[in-house]
Motif scaffolding. Sequence first.
Motif, PDB file in Angstrom:
ATOM      1  N   ILE A   1       0.854  -1.183   0.000  1.00 30.61           N
ATOM      2  CA  ILE A   1       0.000   0.000   0.000  1.00 30.61           C
ATOM      3  C   ILE A   1       0.892   1.235   0.000  1.00 30.61           C
ATOM      4  O   ILE A   1       1.796   1.355   0.832  1.00 30.61           O
ATOM      5  N   ASN A   2       0.663   2.128  -0.957  1.00 33.33           N
ATOM      6  CA  ASN A   2       1.405   3.386  -0.955  1.00 33.33           C
ATOM      7  C   ASN A   2       0.433   4.529  -1.197  1.00 33.33           C
ATOM      8  O   ASN A   2      -0.777   4.315  -1.285  1.00 33.33           O
ATOM      9  N   SER A   3       0.937   5.724  -1.292  1.00 37.29           N
ATOM     10  CA  SER A   3       0.048   6.882  -1.391  1.00 37.29           C
ATOM     11  C   SER A   3      -0.688   6.928  -2.728  1.00 37.29           C
ATOM     12  O   SER A   3      -1.709   7.611  -2.853  1.00 37.29           O
ATOM     13  N   PHE A   4      -0.187   6.178  -3.725  1.00 41.58           N
ATOM     14  CA  PHE A   4      -0.798   6.208  -5.053  1.00 41.58           C
ATOM     15  C   PHE A   4      -1.757   5.048  -5.290  1.00 41.58           C
ATOM     16  O   PHE A   4      -2.771   5.216  -5.980  1.00 41.58           O
ATOM     17  N   ASN A   5      -1.432   3.858  -4.769  1.00 38.04           N
ATOM     18  CA  ASN A   5      -2.210   2.669  -5.090  1.00 38.04           C
ATOM     19  C   ASN A   5      -2.267   1.715  -3.902  1.00 38.04           C
ATOM     20  O   ASN A   5      -1.450   1.781  -2.984  1.00 38.04           O
ATOM     21  N   PHE A   6      -3.235   0.803  -3.945  1.00 37.84           N
ATOM     22  CA  PHE A   6      -3.180  -0.416  -3.152  1.00 37.84           C
ATOM     23  C   PHE A   6      -3.637  -1.554  -4.046  1.00 37.84           C
ATOM     24  O   PHE A   6      -4.118  -1.323  -5.166  1.00 37.84           O
ATOM     25  N   TYR A   7      -3.442  -2.800  -3.586  1.00 42.09           N
ATOM     26  CA  TYR A   7      -3.623  -3.940  -4.470  1.00 42.09           C
ATOM     27  C   TYR A   7      -4.496  -5.019  -3.850  1.00 42.09           C
ATOM     28  O   TYR A   7      -4.381  -5.325  -2.659  1.00 42.09           O
ATOM     29  N   ALA A   8      -5.355  -5.587  -4.691  1.00 36.16           N
ATOM     30  CA  ALA A   8      -6.165  -6.728  -4.271  1.00 36.16           C
ATOM     31  C   ALA A   8      -5.285  -7.973  -4.256  1.00 36.16           C
ATOM     32  O   ALA A   8      -4.448  -8.172  -5.140  1.00 36.16           O
ATOM     33  N   LEU A   9      -5.469  -8.811  -3.245  1.00 38.80           N
ATOM     34  CA  LEU A   9      -4.732 -10.073  -3.163  1.00 38.80           C
ATOM     35  C   LEU A   9      -5.497 -11.135  -3.955  1.00 38.80           C
ATOM     36  O   LEU A   9      -6.609 -11.517  -3.599  1.00 38.80           O
ATOM     37  N   ARG A  10      -4.863 -11.629  -5.003  1.00 41.96           N
ATOM     38  CA  ARG A  10      -5.448 -12.711  -5.807  1.00 41.96           C
ATOM     39  C   ARG A  10      -4.346 -13.714  -6.112  1.00 41.96           C
ATOM     40  O   ARG A  10      -3.855 -13.818  -7.253  1.00 41.96           O
ATOM     41  N   PRO A  11      -3.917 -14.464  -5.121  1.00 41.34           N
ATOM     42  CA  PRO A  11      -2.788 -15.393  -5.306  1.00 41.34           C
ATOM     43  C   PRO A  11      -3.069 -16.511  -6.299  1.00 41.34           C
ATOM     44  O   PRO A  11      -2.137 -17.181  -6.754  1.00 41.34           O
ATOM     45  N   HIS A  12      -4.334 -16.730  -6.651  1.00 42.78           N
ATOM     46  CA  HIS A  12      -4.680 -17.784  -7.606  1.00 42.78           C
ATOM     47  C   HIS A  12      -4.413 -17.369  -9.049  1.00 42.78           C
ATOM     48  O   HIS A  12      -4.489 -18.208  -9.964  1.00 42.78           O
ATOM     49  N   LEU A  13      -4.080 -16.087  -9.270  1.00 43.70           N
ATOM     50  CA  LEU A  13      -3.824 -15.588 -10.614  1.00 43.70           C
ATOM     51  C   LEU A  13      -2.330 -15.351 -10.828  1.00 43.70           C
ATOM     52  O   LEU A  13      -1.588 -15.102  -9.874  1.00 43.70           O
ATOM     53  N   PRO A  14      -1.859 -15.413 -12.076  1.00 36.49           N
ATOM     54  CA  PRO A  14      -0.433 -15.174 -12.365  1.00 36.49           C
ATOM     55  C   PRO A  14       0.016 -13.785 -11.932  1.00 36.49           C
ATOM     56  O   PRO A  14      -0.786 -12.844 -11.879  1.00 36.49           O
TER      57      PRO A  14
END
Length: 441
Positions: free
Chosen positions: A168-181
């Motif tokens: 997580i940073n000031s510009f973005n955060f990310y969804a966790l989808r470990p099942h995808l490449p």
Amino acid sequence: MMAGSCQSPVAGNPLFAADFLVFVLFLACSSPPNRFSPPYHMPHMPYYNSTLCVPRGGSKKLGKAVVVDSVIESVPAQHVLIRVDKFGWSANNITYGILGEDAHFRYFDFHPAPTSWSVSPKSHGVIPVWGFGTVVESKTEKIEVGERVFGYFPSAKYMMIRVDEKDINSFNFYALRPHLPADRRPYNQITRCKADPLYNEEEEEASVLYSPLFWTSFWAEDWLYSSHYRNAARVLISSASSKTGFCLALAIKKRLQKTPGLDIKVIGLTSSGNKDFVESLGLYDEVHLYSALSEVDVTAGPYCYVDVAGNPKLNSEIISRLGPSMSFGVTLGMSHVNDTTSSIKETAEKDPESKLEMFFMPEWFAVVRGTTSVKDIAELRKEGWGWIMKEGTEWVKLEPSKGKKKILDTYKKTLKGSIGPDRGLIFSLWEGDGEQLKAKL
């Protein structure tokens, strides 16, 4: 609750009356919210979701879409709940549906379908969309309620995702989808609008329409230029009226303007009904009809053929017409509905007779990120986005569609190809501003 029903899930629910009383008391004690700062931390109440779902099993079933109502009772730890306010819709989304179960693309694996008496993640998929939303509940300290965000959402009212708290940073955060490449990272990115230099509140609707289409075309042209178009003298683009098609033509024209010595002609292929629109864009050196392929000068090659339509029969005719003058071909889209039973990418790679390669933006962007500085990428994005926001907004009329019934009707028209190229569809499953305002608090 019946799939596709337009009846509110709260109708006749006595518990909702109590929740609504809490809402009214809270509203009376609240100040007007600020667009980006966390304006409220309300007592928990259920979130009533609606999701556009399509049956699995091939493109022939895409016409049997339903809207499914469901309830989100709680938001787990390390998750955020985002209200999906608006999203763009085009033939590109039909491509997502066609390739939903493709072994390479796996578009149905990003957002699981809800479970009801007639729908489940095993029986149905959710077509992904690019849109703007607002964080309405956050179970991580680094993401605040009330934040405006942009991302790869489900075609729904809400999206709940688990967040990678280490990323997580000031510009973005990310969804966790470990099942995808790992190369699906661009799809997992949620952009925080407050820190996005390209964000403009007044351009939100144009942004959700063009963002996925333009960036696919922008980076496709970057990929083509990295090999100097393999010495092709002409680029022939099918579905020239599509936004993906004319965004590629725009990117090529801009490249020619800033690259002395590069000489490439851009040729568009389209239907008779769309020819006037394609010619009005001023992006193509020549425009020909599908029914008049004989007019394409095969002696003027070598050609790079870019397939946006995804029509196998048309591709065969074009490849046959070009013959030895076709240096190589690229598949960039699939606005034509057809069934696929195996991975398109793997099929193309294994077919020695195929002259079409599959371009997949996340794979090329991973290469770019490894060879280009963050600053330079930011400058490229700023320059490119300036092009489409300046010129692209004059080419289409933005048309909002709100509510379940309206979206289902317009969805079916898109599937049939009856939406003109000069129309830009903006969807929201919220029935109107009143319902959306109620959901904010």
